[in-house]
Design a protein around this motif. Structure first.
Motif, PDB file in Angstrom:
ATOM      1  N   CYS A  80       6.941   8.385 -15.679  1.00  0.00           N
ATOM      2  CA  CYS A  80       8.308   8.882 -15.691  1.00  0.00           C
ATOM      3  C   CYS A  80       8.946   8.850 -17.066  1.00  0.00           C
ATOM      4  CB  CYS A  80       9.152   8.100 -14.696  1.00  0.00           C
ATOM      5  SG  CYS A  80       9.232   6.322 -15.051  1.00  0.00           S
ATOM      6  N   ALA A  81       8.307   8.234 -18.075  1.00  0.00           N
ATOM      7  CA  ALA A  81       8.955   8.021 -19.382  1.00  0.00           C
ATOM      8  C   ALA A  81       9.392   9.307 -20.122  1.00  0.00           C
ATOM      9  CB  ALA A  81       8.074   7.140 -20.255  1.00  0.00           C
ATOM     10  N   PRO A  82       8.596  10.386 -20.319  1.00  0.00           N
ATOM     11  CA  PRO A  82       7.190  10.486 -19.909  1.00  0.00           C
ATOM     12  C   PRO A  82       6.240   9.993 -20.990  1.00  0.00           C
ATOM     13  CG  PRO A  82       7.957  12.606 -20.706  1.00  0.00           C
ATOM     14  CD  PRO A  82       9.127  11.664 -20.838  1.00  0.00           C
ATOM     15  N   GLN A  83       5.214   9.270 -20.550  1.00  0.00           N
ATOM     16  CA  GLN A  83       4.106   8.870 -21.391  1.00  0.00           C
ATOM     17  C   GLN A  83       2.828   9.385 -20.736  1.00  0.00           C
ATOM     18  OE1 GLN A  83       4.924   4.689 -20.994  1.00  0.00           O
ATOM     19  NE2 GLN A  83       5.854   4.563 -23.027  1.00  0.00           N
ATOM     20  N   VAL A  84       1.789   9.605 -21.545  1.00  0.00           N
ATOM     21  CA  VAL A  84       0.567  10.242 -21.045  1.00  0.00           C
ATOM     22  C   VAL A  84      -0.651   9.410 -21.432  1.00  0.00           C
ATOM     23  CG1 VAL A  84      -0.824  12.355 -21.011  1.00  0.00           C
ATOM     24  CG2 VAL A  84       1.656  12.504 -21.311  1.00  0.00           C
ATOM     25  N   VAL A  85      -1.587   9.273 -20.501  1.00  0.00           N
ATOM     26  CA  VAL A  85      -2.856   8.603 -20.763  1.00  0.00           C
ATOM     27  C   VAL A  85      -3.977   9.562 -20.396  1.00  0.00           C
ATOM     28  CG1 VAL A  85      -2.954   7.535 -18.463  1.00  0.00           C
ATOM     29  CG2 VAL A  85      -4.174   6.472 -20.375  1.00  0.00           C
ATOM     30  N   TRP A  86      -5.099   9.505 -21.124  1.00  0.00           N
ATOM     31  CA  TRP A  86      -6.214  10.408 -20.862  1.00  0.00           C
ATOM     32  C   TRP A  86      -7.511   9.819 -21.387  1.00  0.00           C
ATOM     33  CZ3 TRP A  86      -2.574  11.186 -24.657  1.00  0.00           C
ATOM     34  CH2 TRP A  86      -3.025  11.310 -25.963  1.00  0.00           C
ATOM     35  N   THR A  87      -8.615  10.559 -21.144  1.00  0.00           N
ATOM     36  CA  THR A  87      -9.953  10.163 -21.584  1.00  0.00           C
ATOM     37  C   THR A  87     -10.396  11.047 -22.741  1.00  0.00           C
ATOM     38  OG1 THR A  87     -10.603   9.387 -19.399  1.00  0.00           O
ATOM     39  CG2 THR A  87     -12.365  10.002 -20.877  1.00  0.00           C
ATOM     40  N   ARG A  88     -10.991  10.433 -23.764  1.00  0.00           N
ATOM     41  CA  ARG A  88     -11.496  11.183 -24.919  1.00  0.00           C
ATOM     42  C   ARG A  88     -13.009  11.005 -25.043  1.00  0.00           C
ATOM     43  NH1 ARG A  88      -8.452  10.923 -30.572  1.00  0.00           N
ATOM     44  NH2 ARG A  88      -7.132  12.325 -29.334  1.00  0.00           N
ATOM     45  N   ASP A  89     -13.708  12.119 -25.194  1.00  0.00           N
ATOM     46  CA  ASP A  89     -15.158  12.134 -25.397  1.00  0.00           C
ATOM     47  C   ASP A  89     -15.456  11.655 -26.817  1.00  0.00           C
ATOM     48  OD1 ASP A  89     -17.806  12.744 -25.806  1.00  0.00           O
ATOM     49  OD2 ASP A  89     -17.706  14.766 -24.997  1.00  0.00           O
ATOM     50  N   MET A  90     -16.188  10.537 -26.918  1.00  0.00           N
ATOM     51  CA  MET A  90     -16.471   9.950 -28.223  1.00  0.00           C
ATOM     52  C   MET A  90     -17.869  10.270 -28.740  1.00  0.00           C
ATOM     53  SD  MET A  90     -13.559   8.602 -28.709  1.00  0.00           S
ATOM     54  CE  MET A  90     -13.844   7.673 -30.217  1.00  0.00           C
ATOM     55  N   GLY A  91     -18.688  10.977 -27.940  1.00  0.00           N
ATOM     56  CA  GLY A  91     -20.019  11.332 -28.398  1.00  0.00           C
ATOM     57  C   GLY A  91     -21.065  11.103 -27.331  1.00  0.00           C
ATOM     58  N   PRO A  92     -22.330  11.379 -27.628  1.00  0.00           N
ATOM     59  CA  PRO A  92     -23.394  11.238 -26.634  1.00  0.00           C
ATOM     60  C   PRO A  92     -23.689   9.778 -26.324  1.00  0.00           C
ATOM     61  CG  PRO A  92     -24.317  11.793 -28.773  1.00  0.00           C
ATOM     62  CD  PRO A  92     -22.828  11.903 -28.915  1.00  0.00           C
ATOM     63  N   GLY A  93     -24.176   9.550 -25.101  1.00  0.00           N
ATOM     64  CA  GLY A  93     -24.540   8.204 -24.683  1.00  0.00           C
ATOM     65  C   GLY A  93     -25.549   8.258 -23.562  1.00  0.00           C
ATOM     66  N   CYS A  94     -25.709   7.163 -22.874  1.00  0.00           N
ATOM     67  CA  CYS A  94     -26.660   7.095 -21.769  1.00  0.00           C
ATOM     68  C   CYS A  94     -26.191   7.980 -20.623  1.00  0.00           C
ATOM     69  CB  CYS A  94     -26.799   5.650 -21.291  1.00  0.00           C
ATOM     70  SG  CYS A  94     -27.371   4.498 -22.555  1.00  0.00           S
ATOM     71  N   LEU A  95     -27.043   8.870 -20.158  1.00  0.00           N
ATOM     72  CA  LEU A  95     -26.738   9.767 -19.037  1.00  0.00           C
ATOM     73  C   LEU A  95     -25.465  10.572 -19.265  1.00  0.00           C
ATOM     74  CD1 LEU A  95     -27.593   7.498 -15.961  1.00  0.00           C
ATOM     75  CD2 LEU A  95     -29.032   9.206 -17.082  1.00  0.00           C
ATOM     76  N   GLY A  96     -25.219  10.989 -20.501  1.00  0.00           N
ATOM     77  CA  GLY A  96     -24.036  11.804 -20.737  1.00  0.00           C
ATOM     78  C   GLY A  96     -23.318  11.411 -22.012  1.00  0.00           C
ATOM     79  N   VAL A  97     -22.016  11.107 -21.895  1.00  0.00           N
ATOM     80  CA  VAL A  97     -21.210  10.811 -23.063  1.00  0.00           C
ATOM     81  C   VAL A  97     -20.560   9.440 -22.923  1.00  0.00           C
ATOM     82  CG1 VAL A  97     -20.726  13.226 -23.558  1.00  0.00           C
ATOM     83  CG2 VAL A  97     -19.218  11.972 -22.030  1.00  0.00           C
ATOM     84  N   ASP A 105       2.590   7.103 -26.257  1.00  0.00           N
ATOM     85  CA  ASP A 105       3.677   6.224 -25.824  1.00  0.00           C
ATOM     86  C   ASP A 105       5.056   6.854 -25.939  1.00  0.00           C
ATOM     87  OD1 ASP A 105       4.187   6.220 -28.524  1.00  0.00           O
ATOM     88  OD2 ASP A 105       4.016   4.048 -28.775  1.00  0.00           O
ATOM     89  N   GLY A 106       5.098   8.142 -26.242  1.00  0.00           N
ATOM     90  CA  GLY A 106       6.349   8.856 -26.424  1.00  0.00           C
ATOM     91  C   GLY A 106       6.608   9.222 -27.861  1.00  0.00           C
ATOM     92  N   SER A 107       5.899   8.546 -28.780  1.00  0.00           N
ATOM     93  CA  SER A 107       6.071   8.841 -30.202  1.00  0.00           C
ATOM     94  C   SER A 107       4.751   8.923 -30.957  1.00  0.00           C
ATOM     95  CB  SER A 107       6.968   7.783 -30.852  1.00  0.00           C
ATOM     96  OG  SER A 107       6.392   6.487 -30.744  1.00  0.00           O
ATOM     97  N   GLN A 108       3.743   8.187 -30.498  1.00  0.00           N
ATOM     98  CA  GLN A 108       2.460   8.186 -31.200  1.00  0.00           C
ATOM     99  C   GLN A 108       1.319   8.016 -30.209  1.00  0.00           C
ATOM    100  OE1 GLN A 108       1.867   4.720 -33.726  1.00  0.00           O
ATOM    101  NE2 GLN A 108       3.146   3.451 -32.393  1.00  0.00           N
TER     102      GLN A 108
END
Length: 258
Positions: A80-97, A105-108
């Motif tokens: 409700c802030a609104p603030q946003v959280v998400w997943t970022r692909d950091m590169g290849p790994g075991c069975l995928g990424v 946080d609303g500013s950074q």
């Protein structure tokens, strides 16, 4: 391409995007702020398509781009802030990424996890509440069979909510009081659902997957009926189980709000 649509309380279906850009994974808060992943980045050589970036749209229709990079940013959730959280692909790994959790946080933009590359883990499926507390699944696909943990970010500290007794816990959700619900796979089970409240874990049901939790304590989830090959959706309220829908031959995409 995919497009984003909004069904409002008046029953009107409103088209939010209408272009040749990929738009996926929307979430909306109580004030009508919408976030999703939009294909605005450079071409991903592995997919041959632009990388997905996180955008936010106000109820007035103003769209702001949060990320601008050459990696995939997916699965955003907004509070409700609104603030946003998400997943970022950091590169290849075991069975995928391997993946980390990022937070606006609303500013950074702040990284909530930094262990993806170092530990070879995939931090995925985040959820956020009104107190800026974040929960997610920490998958380790390098283990055979793979393992997972339910994690919580609260007051700047990351902790684990699971104690190792859960089998492949995943898909957490969190309410404004800080309760967290998730599903896991006990032996000979089609899935079970547990809830964590003030340091105590209890079982909601021994038959269910894909839980979502709201601030009234309602839990929605799916149940697989192997005898007829269908997914049915259920509601848990005050100790009572109510059947909400039936007749899905395959599992619906996660996203039904309680």
């Amino acid at each position: 391409t995919e497009e984003i649509f909004l069904l409002n309380v008046q029953g009107e279906l409103i088209r939010i995007t209408n272009d040749n850009i990929q738009d996926v994974g929307p979430d909306i808060n109580d004030d009508g702020v919408i976030t999703w992943a939009r294909g605005l980045g450079p071409i991903d050589p592995d997919r041959g398509e632009p990388t997905l970036e996180i955008v936010v749209r106000t109820p007035e229709g103003v769209v702001t781009r949060l990320t601008d990079n050459d990696v995939q940013d997916v699965g955003p959730r907004v509070n409700c802030a609104p603030q946003v959280v998400w997943t970022r692909d950091m590169g290849p790994g075991c069975l995928g990424v391997v993946m980390d959790i990022y937070f606006f946080d609303g500013s950074q933009i702040i990284p909530i996890t930094t262990d993806a590359i170092r530990e070879g883990v995939a931090n995925q499926i985040p959820a956020i509440n009104s107190r800026s507390e974040i929960t997610w699944t920490r998958f380790n696909f390098c283990d055979n069979p793979w393992t997972s943990k339910i994690m919580l970010f609260r007051d700047g500290v990351v902790s684990e909510l699971t104690d190792g007794s859960q089998i492949r816990p995943s898909e957490p959700d969190i309410d404004s009081a800080g309760a967290v619900v998730w599903s896991h796979f006990p032996p000979l089970s089609d899935g079970a659902i547990e809830i964590w409240e003030n340091g105590v874990v209890r079982e909601v049901t021994d038959w269910g997957l894909g839980p979502r939790l709201n601030d009234a304590g309602l839990v929605t989830f799916d149940r697989w009926h192997a005898d007829i090959g269908e997914w049915h959706q259920w509601l848990y309220r005050d100790g009572e189980f109510l059947k909400g829908s039936d007749g899905f031959p395959r599992r619906p995409r996660r996203g039904l709000s309680a």
